[in-house]
Design a protein around this motif. Structure first.
Motif, PDB file in Angstrom:
ATOM      1  N   SER A  24       0.816  -1.214   0.000  1.00 21.62           N
ATOM      2  CA  SER A  24       0.000   0.000   0.000  1.00 21.62           C
ATOM      3  C   SER A  24       0.853   1.268   0.000  1.00 21.62           C
ATOM      4  O   SER A  24       0.358   2.337  -0.360  1.00 21.62           O
ATOM      5  CB  SER A  24      -0.946   0.007   1.198  1.00 21.62           C
ATOM      6  OG  SER A  24      -0.215   0.139   2.397  1.00 21.62           O
ATOM      7  N   LEU A  25       2.104   1.176   0.385  1.00 27.69           N
ATOM      8  CA  LEU A  25       2.977   2.350   0.406  1.00 27.69           C
ATOM      9  C   LEU A  25       3.610   2.654  -0.949  1.00 27.69           C
ATOM     10  O   LEU A  25       4.281   3.677  -1.092  1.00 27.69           O
ATOM     11  CB  LEU A  25       4.071   2.164   1.462  1.00 27.69           C
ATOM     12  CG  LEU A  25       3.592   2.242   2.901  1.00 27.69           C
ATOM     13  CD1 LEU A  25       4.726   1.904   3.857  1.00 27.69           C
ATOM     14  CD2 LEU A  25       3.032   3.607   3.213  1.00 27.69           C
ATOM     15  N   PHE A  29       4.876   6.572  -2.160  1.00 30.20           N
ATOM     16  CA  PHE A  29       6.271   6.755  -2.570  1.00 30.20           C
ATOM     17  C   PHE A  29       6.362   7.214  -4.018  1.00 30.20           C
ATOM     18  O   PHE A  29       7.206   8.039  -4.366  1.00 30.20           O
ATOM     19  CB  PHE A  29       7.076   5.473  -2.373  1.00 30.20           C
ATOM     20  CG  PHE A  29       7.351   5.153  -0.932  1.00 30.20           C
ATOM     21  CD1 PHE A  29       7.654   6.135  -0.016  1.00 30.20           C
ATOM     22  CD2 PHE A  29       7.325   3.844  -0.490  1.00 30.20           C
ATOM     23  CE1 PHE A  29       7.913   5.841   1.312  1.00 30.20           C
ATOM     24  CE2 PHE A  29       7.582   3.526   0.830  1.00 30.20           C
ATOM     25  CZ  PHE A  29       7.875   4.539   1.736  1.00 30.20           C
ATOM     26  N   LEU A  30       5.479   6.695  -4.874  1.00 33.65           N
ATOM     27  CA  LEU A  30       5.439   7.130  -6.267  1.00 33.65           C
ATOM     28  C   LEU A  30       5.100   8.609  -6.344  1.00 33.65           C
ATOM     29  O   LEU A  30       5.776   9.368  -7.041  1.00 33.65           O
ATOM     30  CB  LEU A  30       4.421   6.303  -7.048  1.00 33.65           C
ATOM     31  CG  LEU A  30       4.080   6.794  -8.460  1.00 33.65           C
ATOM     32  CD1 LEU A  30       5.307   6.731  -9.349  1.00 33.65           C
ATOM     33  CD2 LEU A  30       2.944   5.980  -9.032  1.00 33.65           C
ATOM     34  N   ARG A  31       4.070   9.021  -5.639  1.00 33.17           N
ATOM     35  CA  ARG A  31       3.672  10.436  -5.674  1.00 33.17           C
ATOM     36  C   ARG A  31       4.753  11.340  -5.076  1.00 33.17           C
ATOM     37  O   ARG A  31       5.005  12.442  -5.562  1.00 33.17           O
ATOM     38  CB  ARG A  31       2.343  10.641  -4.937  1.00 33.17           C
ATOM     39  CG  ARG A  31       1.195   9.871  -5.527  1.00 33.17           C
ATOM     40  CD  ARG A  31       0.922  10.252  -6.968  1.00 33.17           C
ATOM     41  NE  ARG A  31      -0.154   9.443  -7.501  1.00 33.17           N
ATOM     42  CZ  ARG A  31      -0.143   8.888  -8.701  1.00 33.17           C
ATOM     43  NH1 ARG A  31       0.881   9.070  -9.506  1.00 33.17           N
ATOM     44  NH2 ARG A  31      -1.145   8.166  -9.116  1.00 33.17           N
ATOM     45  N   PHE A  32       5.401  10.885  -4.019  1.00 32.91           N
ATOM     46  CA  PHE A  32       6.484  11.659  -3.406  1.00 32.91           C
ATOM     47  C   PHE A  32       7.654  11.805  -4.380  1.00 32.91           C
ATOM     48  O   PHE A  32       8.224  12.886  -4.512  1.00 32.91           O
ATOM     49  CB  PHE A  32       6.933  10.984  -2.104  1.00 32.91           C
ATOM     50  CG  PHE A  32       7.965  11.752  -1.335  1.00 32.91           C
ATOM     51  CD1 PHE A  32       7.757  13.070  -0.976  1.00 32.91           C
ATOM     52  CD2 PHE A  32       9.147  11.149  -0.941  1.00 32.91           C
ATOM     53  CE1 PHE A  32       8.704  13.774  -0.257  1.00 32.91           C
ATOM     54  CE2 PHE A  32      10.096  11.835  -0.225  1.00 32.91           C
ATOM     55  CZ  PHE A  32       9.877  13.158   0.115  1.00 32.91           C
ATOM     56  N   GLY A  71      11.413   8.112  -4.110  1.00 38.32           N
ATOM     57  CA  GLY A  71      10.601   8.518  -2.958  1.00 38.32           C
ATOM     58  C   GLY A  71      10.901   7.679  -1.738  1.00 38.32           C
ATOM     59  O   GLY A  71      10.997   8.195  -0.624  1.00 38.32           O
ATOM     60  N   TRP A  72      11.075   6.354  -1.940  1.00 34.85           N
ATOM     61  CA  TRP A  72      11.403   5.472  -0.817  1.00 34.85           C
ATOM     62  C   TRP A  72      12.789   5.791  -0.261  1.00 34.85           C
ATOM     63  O   TRP A  72      12.972   5.830   0.961  1.00 34.85           O
ATOM     64  CB  TRP A  72      11.339   4.017  -1.259  1.00 34.85           C
ATOM     65  CG  TRP A  72      11.714   3.074  -0.164  1.00 34.85           C
ATOM     66  CD1 TRP A  72      10.914   2.630   0.837  1.00 34.85           C
ATOM     67  CD2 TRP A  72      13.002   2.494   0.053  1.00 34.85           C
ATOM     68  NE1 TRP A  72      11.628   1.795   1.668  1.00 34.85           N
ATOM     69  CE2 TRP A  72      12.915   1.701   1.213  1.00 34.85           C
ATOM     70  CE3 TRP A  72      14.219   2.574  -0.614  1.00 34.85           C
ATOM     71  CZ2 TRP A  72      13.994   0.992   1.707  1.00 34.85           C
ATOM     72  CZ3 TRP A  72      15.296   1.864  -0.114  1.00 34.85           C
ATOM     73  CH2 TRP A  72      15.168   1.090   1.025  1.00 34.85           C
TER      74      TRP A  72
END
Length: 118
Positions: A24-25, A29-32, A71-72
């Protein structure tokens, strides 16, 4: 890293339980990663997922994977620091409360820590 202090079955079960959270994360992370790089919003559709599964991923899909990894990479140190600050007091409390009994079958049990002759 933990060597004989950690039970392999426990680690596998814990990993299995946390997998939905990990999956779910991906979207945050993609958007970040998109915000950090200033790129456009990648639409998450079933068509993009089919392309990834079948190996026909376009440049946009591959770039979105790179954004999620970026992002991650940026968020992970902050998340780990927060988890460290939350869990260290909990673990210290548990060690103080249950520290007398070893957690590994390889660690010999000291007779004086388990039985008291008073």
């Amino acid at each position: 890293m933990l060597g004989s202090r950690c039970n392999a079955v426990t680690v596998m079960v814990l990993n299995f339980v946390v997998t939905p959270l990990e999956l779910s994360l991906i979207v945050p992370f993609l958007r970040f990663g998109e915000v950090i790089t200033g790129s456009g919003h990648f639409p998450l559709t079933s068509d993009a997922f089919k392309k990834v599964i079948t190996g026909q991923a376009s440049k946009d899909v591959m770039l979105s994977i790179v954004h999620a990894m970026l992002g991650w990479l940026i968020a992970a140190p902050f998340a780990l620091a927060a988890l460290y600050m939350v869990f260290i007091p909990c673990f210290k409390l548990m060690v103080d409360r249950f520290g007398g009994v070893p957690s590994s079958p390889r660690t010999p049990i000291k007779l004086e820590s388990c039985v008291s002759f008073h």
